[in-house]
Design an enzyme around this catalytic site. Sequence first.
Site, PDB file in Angstrom:
ATOM      1  N   ASP A  46      33.929  32.498 -37.954  1.00  9.39           N
ATOM      2  CA  ASP A  46      32.868  33.424 -37.309  1.00  9.39           C
ATOM      3  C   ASP A  46      32.882  33.179 -35.980  1.00  9.39           C
ATOM      4  O   ASP A  46      32.667  32.304 -35.417  1.00  9.39           O
ATOM      5  CB  ASP A  46      31.396  32.911 -37.778  1.00  9.39           C
ATOM      6  CG  ASP A  46      30.405  33.805 -37.213  1.00  9.39           C
ATOM      7  OD1 ASP A  46      30.172  35.088 -37.824  1.00  9.39           O
ATOM      8  OD2 ASP A  46      29.678  33.651 -35.918  1.00  9.39           O
ATOM      9  N   HIS A 109      26.019  42.382 -32.908  1.00  3.07           N
ATOM     10  CA  HIS A 109      25.715  40.971 -32.481  1.00  3.07           C
ATOM     11  C   HIS A 109      23.937  40.972 -32.201  1.00  3.07           C
ATOM     12  O   HIS A 109      23.447  40.034 -32.907  1.00  3.07           O
ATOM     13  CB  HIS A 109      26.382  40.362 -31.201  1.00  3.07           C
ATOM     14  CG  HIS A 109      26.319  38.982 -31.289  1.00  3.07           C
ATOM     15  ND1 HIS A 109      27.508  38.413 -30.526  1.00  3.07           N
ATOM     16  CD2 HIS A 109      25.618  38.024 -31.543  1.00  3.07           C
ATOM     17  CE1 HIS A 109      27.196  36.991 -30.544  1.00  3.07           C
ATOM     18  NE2 HIS A 109      26.042  36.894 -31.061  1.00  3.07           N
ATOM     19  N   ILE A 230      27.325  28.921 -41.442  1.00  8.24           N
ATOM     20  CA  ILE A 230      28.719  28.943 -40.694  1.00  8.24           C
ATOM     21  C   ILE A 230      28.478  27.794 -39.643  1.00  8.24           C
ATOM     22  O   ILE A 230      28.390  27.910 -38.469  1.00  8.24           O
ATOM     23  CB  ILE A 230      28.915  30.276 -40.110  1.00  8.24           C
ATOM     24  CG1 ILE A 230      27.502  30.795 -39.435  1.00  8.24           C
ATOM     25  CG2 ILE A 230      29.625  31.290 -40.837  1.00  8.24           C
ATOM     26  CD1 ILE A 230      27.966  32.074 -38.577  1.00  8.24           C
ATOM     27  N   LYS A 232      28.902  24.712 -36.995  1.00  8.19           N
ATOM     28  CA  LYS A 232      29.801  24.782 -36.035  1.00  8.19           C
ATOM     29  C   LYS A 232      30.093  23.347 -35.792  1.00  8.19           C
ATOM     30  O   LYS A 232      29.151  22.397 -35.844  1.00  8.19           O
ATOM     31  CB  LYS A 232      29.316  25.542 -34.824  1.00  8.19           C
ATOM     32  CG  LYS A 232      30.213  24.981 -33.650  1.00  8.19           C
ATOM     33  CD  LYS A 232      29.551  24.027 -32.802  1.00  8.19           C
ATOM     34  CE  LYS A 232      30.529  23.537 -31.564  1.00  8.19           C
ATOM     35  NZ  LYS A 232      29.838  22.079 -30.905  1.00  8.19           N
ATOM     36  N   SER A 233      31.383  22.826 -35.593  1.00 10.41           N
ATOM     37  CA  SER A 233      31.675  21.304 -35.056  1.00 10.41           C
ATOM     38  C   SER A 233      32.825  21.513 -34.567  1.00 10.41           C
ATOM     39  O   SER A 233      33.659  22.050 -35.128  1.00 10.41           O
ATOM     40  CB  SER A 233      31.311  20.236 -35.982  1.00 10.41           C
ATOM     41  OG  SER A 233      31.652  18.957 -35.644  1.00 10.41           O
ATOM     42  N   VAL A 234      33.132  20.463 -33.460  1.00 11.23           N
ATOM     43  CA  VAL A 234      34.354  20.297 -33.014  1.00 11.23           C
ATOM     44  C   VAL A 234      34.817  18.844 -33.261  1.00 11.23           C
ATOM     45  O   VAL A 234      35.702  18.447 -32.842  1.00 11.23           O
ATOM     46  CB  VAL A 234      34.462  20.337 -31.566  1.00 11.23           C
ATOM     47  CG1 VAL A 234      34.130  21.689 -30.893  1.00 11.23           C
ATOM     48  CG2 VAL A 234      33.369  19.561 -30.853  1.00 11.23           C
TER      49      VAL A 234
HETATM   50  N1  LIG Z   1      24.764  35.866 -34.292  1.00 13.40           N
HETATM   51  C1  LIG Z   1      24.356  35.168 -33.378  1.00 13.40           C
HETATM   52  O1  LIG Z   1      23.514  35.683 -32.456  1.00 13.40           O
HETATM   53  C2  LIG Z   1      24.680  33.685 -33.369  1.00 13.40           C
HETATM   54  C3  LIG Z   1      23.852  32.805 -32.501  1.00 13.40           C
HETATM   55  C4  LIG Z   1      24.193  31.481 -32.745  1.00 13.40           C
HETATM   56  C5  LIG Z   1      25.140  30.883 -33.519  1.00 13.40           C
HETATM   57  N2  LIG Z   1      25.822  31.746 -34.347  1.00 13.40           N
HETATM   58  C6  LIG Z   1      26.817  31.332 -35.171  1.00 13.40           C
HETATM   59  O2  LIG Z   1      26.552  30.383 -35.931  1.00 13.40           O
HETATM   60  C7  LIG Z   1      27.504  29.278 -35.736  1.00 13.40           C
HETATM   61  C8  LIG Z   1      26.836  27.888 -35.943  1.00 13.40           C
HETATM   62  O3  LIG Z   1      25.474  27.923 -35.159  1.00 13.40           O
HETATM   63  P1  LIG Z   1      25.477  26.941 -34.015  1.00 13.40           P
HETATM   64  O4  LIG Z   1      26.739  26.530 -33.221  1.00 13.40           O
HETATM   65  O5  LIG Z   1      24.612  27.420 -32.982  1.00 13.40           O
HETATM   66  O6  LIG Z   1      24.625  25.514 -34.290  1.00 13.40           O
HETATM   67  P2  LIG Z   1      24.904  24.620 -35.860  1.00 13.40           P
HETATM   68  O7  LIG Z   1      26.133  24.735 -36.508  1.00 13.40           O
HETATM   69  O8  LIG Z   1      23.362  24.714 -36.578  1.00 13.40           O
HETATM   70  O9  LIG Z   1      24.839  23.213 -35.030  1.00 13.40           O
HETATM   71  C9  LIG Z   1      26.004  22.935 -34.477  1.00 13.40           C
HETATM   72  C10 LIG Z   1      25.664  21.602 -33.566  1.00 13.40           C
HETATM   73  O10 LIG Z   1      25.730  20.662 -34.693  1.00 13.40           O
HETATM   74  C11 LIG Z   1      26.413  19.346 -34.553  1.00 13.40           C
HETATM   75  N3  LIG Z   1      26.862  19.104 -35.779  1.00 13.40           N
HETATM   76  C12 LIG Z   1      27.576  19.830 -36.553  1.00 13.40           C
HETATM   77  N4  LIG Z   1      28.133  19.363 -37.863  1.00 13.40           N
HETATM   78  C13 LIG Z   1      27.237  17.918 -37.724  1.00 13.40           C
HETATM   79  C14 LIG Z   1      26.995  17.341 -38.591  1.00 13.40           C
HETATM   80  N5  LIG Z   1      27.739  17.068 -39.826  1.00 13.40           N
HETATM   81  N6  LIG Z   1      26.251  15.949 -38.504  1.00 13.40           N
HETATM   82  C15 LIG Z   1      25.607  15.884 -37.136  1.00 13.40           C
HETATM   83  N7  LIG Z   1      25.784  16.991 -36.337  1.00 13.40           N
HETATM   84  C16 LIG Z   1      26.524  18.113 -36.420  1.00 13.40           C
HETATM   85  C17 LIG Z   1      27.601  20.092 -33.685  1.00 13.40           C
HETATM   86  O11 LIG Z   1      28.011  18.958 -32.710  1.00 13.40           O
HETATM   87  P3  LIG Z   1      29.761  18.899 -32.590  1.00 13.40           P
HETATM   88  O12 LIG Z   1      30.406  20.184 -32.369  1.00 13.40           O
HETATM   89  O13 LIG Z   1      29.650  17.902 -31.364  1.00 13.40           O
HETATM   90  O14 LIG Z   1      30.320  18.114 -33.662  1.00 13.40           O
HETATM   91  C18 LIG Z   1      26.882  20.860 -32.864  1.00 13.40           C
HETATM   92  O15 LIG Z   1      26.199  20.300 -31.646  1.00 13.40           O
HETATM   93  C19 LIG Z   1      27.873  29.241 -34.107  1.00 13.40           C
HETATM   94  O16 LIG Z   1      29.085  28.639 -33.986  1.00 13.40           O
HETATM   95  C20 LIG Z   1      28.236  31.070 -34.390  1.00 13.40           C
HETATM   96  O17 LIG Z   1      29.322  31.190 -34.967  1.00 13.40           O
HETATM   97  C21 LIG Z   1      25.563  33.052 -34.317  1.00 13.40           C
END
Ligand SMILES: NC(=O)c1ccc[n+]([C@@H]2O[C@H](COP(=O)([O-])OP(=O)(O)OC[C@H]3O[C@@H](n4cnc5c(N)ncnc54)[C@H](OP(=O)(O)O)[C@@H]3O)[C@@H](O)[C@H]2O)c1
Length: 277
Positions: A46, A109, A230, A232-234
């Site tokens: 995504d 979006h 979806i 996210k993690s790096v």
């Molecule tokens: N449509 C929209 O308006 C919209 C808005 C926001 C996001 N999105 C989509 O949704 C995806 C996910 O949302 P998001 O990136 O905002 O937040 P998320 O996936 O809820 O959280 C990501 C954060 O959590 C950490 N994390 C990931 N896996 C973990 C685990 N197993 N244990 C502990 N911490 C963990 C990551 O750290 P590290 O990366 O440092 O590991 C990062 O800081 C985005 O990448 C994007 O594709 C869409």
Amino acid sequence: MTDVPTVKLNNGVHMPQVGFGVFQVPDDETTAAVKAAIAAGYRSIDTAAVYGNEAGVGRALAESDVDRSELFVTTKVWNSDHGYDQTLRAFDASLDRLGLDTLDLYLIHWPTPERDRYVDTWRALVKLQEDGRVRAIGVSNFQPAHLRRVIDATGVVPSVNQIELHPFLQQEELRAVHAEHGIATEAWSPLAKGGDLLGHPAITALARRHGRTPAQVVLRWHLQLGNIVIPKSVTPSRIAENLALFDFSLTDEDMAQLAPLHDGTRTGPDPDTFNAA
Ligand SMILES: NC(=O)c1ccc[n+]([C@@H]2O[C@H](COP(=O)([O-])OP(=O)(O)OC[C@H]3O[C@@H](n4cnc5c(N)ncnc54)[C@H](OP(=O)(O)O)[C@@H]3O)[C@@H](O)[C@H]2O)c1
């Protein structure tokens, strides 16, 4: 390797229920992250034009030995490209950056209600789908009124609405509207960005009981509600952890214990007032 279940969208296309998000990953780091995700078993990615990393995603796809037909790629048209012609042009530019001939899912979006062009934008997505350039079309951050308006205006029901959704923001009303129209619910920030949610006592208690991590408990909660997620993690270990969800399940009682966590907290903007260019 994990076989990720799919959700059948309202036009018959199958979409993996767990995908990999790349929001806020710089373009030059995105290729490595997406490659790690594909190696771990993710098949759905995504991205969005505004993330500035479609090219990085594209490089990872090109360098992968997984067949294109097994990959599911989503991108999104940004607010400043709303309108019929602008959206068609934005789609071409996204596909160029991704290095793809066709896309799997194209989303609006944000509705950006002040702009008031999302119906025309939706008509462009309908045209792209009719022309076979994208397999499924949907929206993101649409509220019930925005959904009803595009459906009433075009007769075409979005396949997906990608919305902020996690235990602090359970989106009951939207999920009911989705169920009524056959729209798949896709949760963005499914982990509430990895903040307080993962330390919440109700989550950590369930994690201990199941011998899982808090993130896995939250993602499993989503899957059992039928949401597409979806995360996210790096971090390679977390990338793998967030897909290791299919050998345990939460009981009805576990699920019920998470219901009271809803307090309406958003980690992102409110779609009714977000109109940024
Ligand atoms: N449509 C929209 O308006 C919209 C808005 C926001 C996001 N999105 C989509 O949704 C995806 C996910 O949302 P998001 O990136 O905002 O937040 P998320 O996936 O809820 O959280 C990501 C954060 O959590 C950490 N994390 C990931 N896996 C973990 C685990 N197993 N244990 C502990 N911490 C963990 C990551 O750290 P590290 O990366 O440092 O590991 C990062 O800081 C985005 O990448 C994007 O594709 C869409």
